[in-house]
Write a protein that holds these residues in place. Sequence first.
Motif, PDB file in Angstrom:
ATOM      1  N   ILE A  48       0.735  -1.413  -0.341  1.00  0.00           N
ATOM      2  CA  ILE A  48      -0.243   0.004  -0.095  1.00  0.00           C
ATOM      3  C   ILE A  48       1.172   1.260  -0.028  1.00  0.00           C
ATOM      4  CG2 ILE A  48      -1.373   1.181   1.611  1.00  0.00           C
ATOM      5  CD1 ILE A  48      -2.224  -1.661   2.845  1.00  0.00           C
ATOM      6  N   ASP A  50       1.052   5.176   0.414  1.00  0.00           N
ATOM      7  CA  ASP A  50      -0.080   6.448   0.699  1.00  0.00           C
ATOM      8  C   ASP A  50       0.618   7.925   1.200  1.00  0.00           C
ATOM      9  OD1 ASP A  50      -2.734   7.379   1.097  1.00  0.00           O
ATOM     10  OD2 ASP A  50      -2.521   6.172   3.026  1.00  0.00           O
ATOM     11  N   PHE A 183      -6.104   2.341   7.307  1.00  0.00           N
ATOM     12  CA  PHE A 183      -7.319   1.458   6.371  1.00  0.00           C
ATOM     13  C   PHE A 183      -7.922   0.756   8.249  1.00  0.00           C
ATOM     14  CE2 PHE A 183      -2.444  -1.107   6.540  1.00  0.00           C
ATOM     15  CZ  PHE A 183      -2.716  -1.600   7.422  1.00  0.00           C
ATOM     16  N   ILE A 200      -9.177  -2.376   2.966  1.00  0.00           N
ATOM     17  CA  ILE A 200      -9.385  -1.105   2.436  1.00  0.00           C
ATOM     18  C   ILE A 200     -10.038  -0.039   1.186  1.00  0.00           C
ATOM     19  CG2 ILE A 200      -7.276   0.108   1.208  1.00  0.00           C
ATOM     20  CD1 ILE A 200      -6.071  -3.071   1.952  1.00  0.00           C
ATOM     21  N   TYR A 202     -10.589   1.694  -2.041  1.00  0.00           N
ATOM     22  CA  TYR A 202      -9.671   1.530  -2.734  1.00  0.00           C
ATOM     23  C   TYR A 202     -10.292   1.991  -3.247  1.00  0.00           C
ATOM     24  CZ  TYR A 202      -5.884   1.345  -5.734  1.00  0.00           C
ATOM     25  OH  TYR A 202      -4.435   1.439  -6.561  1.00  0.00           O
ATOM     26  N   THR A 206     -14.471  -2.092  -1.609  1.00  0.00           N
ATOM     27  CA  THR A 206     -13.129  -2.397  -0.393  1.00  0.00           C
ATOM     28  C   THR A 206     -13.098  -3.539  -0.307  1.00  0.00           C
ATOM     29  OG1 THR A 206     -14.976  -1.111   1.118  1.00  0.00           O
ATOM     30  CG2 THR A 206     -14.137  -2.713   1.741  1.00  0.00           C
TER      31      THR A 206
END
Length: 288
Positions: A48, A50, A183, A200, A202, A206
């Motif tokens: 991930i 972010d 998350f 998560i 996204y 989900t």
Amino acid sequence: MTIYPIETGNFKLDGGAMFGVVPKSIWSKTNPADSNNMIDLAARCLLIEDGDKLILVDTGLGNKQSEKFFSYYYRWGNHSLDNALSAFGFHRDDITDVFMTHLHFDHCGGSIQWNTDKTGYEPAFKNARFWTNKNHWEWATNPNAREKASFLKENLIPMQESGQLHFVERGSASFMERSELGFGILFADGHTEKQMLPYINYKGKTIVFVADLVPTVGHIPVPYVMGYDTRPLLTLDEKAKFLNTVAENDFLLFFEHDAHNQLCTLKQTEKGVRLNELFSFNEIFDPQ
């Protein structure tokens, strides 16, 4: 946020152990076994990206165990953690956080590696914080006889000694605020104490990283529970509630252990919750 599927390597386990009381004549339809009764499995992780965070969910088996150890698990294929990270332009030193669903060796073995001269162990992600939860850590470092072979000291103690180990508190939002991982976490106790499943939001979907609650597509029916689970009756209850929620909300399941399927949706049927559609990650999300 961008997420990436990370294929760290494939292995095999005994099909009977993976399906518990379900007869081979049934489970072999979805998970065919070889001549040794072993079925194909993956150690698929999730990356991930972010902001300034690069979070790796689970780390696979790693490569520090002995040849004899790995001979029990029939590794196959050409995937590796480093190659998977490199394919997306990353290096293990870029990882800021390693979130471990639980501490069985096939989920956290890649978190720790040999040091340069093989005289000891060190974190494989030198710039990362390693996340578990206190209840599970105590469970893993004082293992019961049933799980002792899955909780390896060389995978665990170096995390603590490095000072990089951190704990998630159950039912608290402080983990997400403190680590800025962003998350949610579903706790499940049937497979092992306080397994953590991240979910998560996204690109309008989900995604739930299902770890060992639903190891493969073949494990979707509620009674299909692994022989490895410490509390199988609790798994039945947790799994039934979870699958209903997934089907009702059109969530995506991200499989860690299904060697041939990455994602799926579920649907309600007369027989209960069943598979709806299968997808590769890139069919829904283009990580580039």
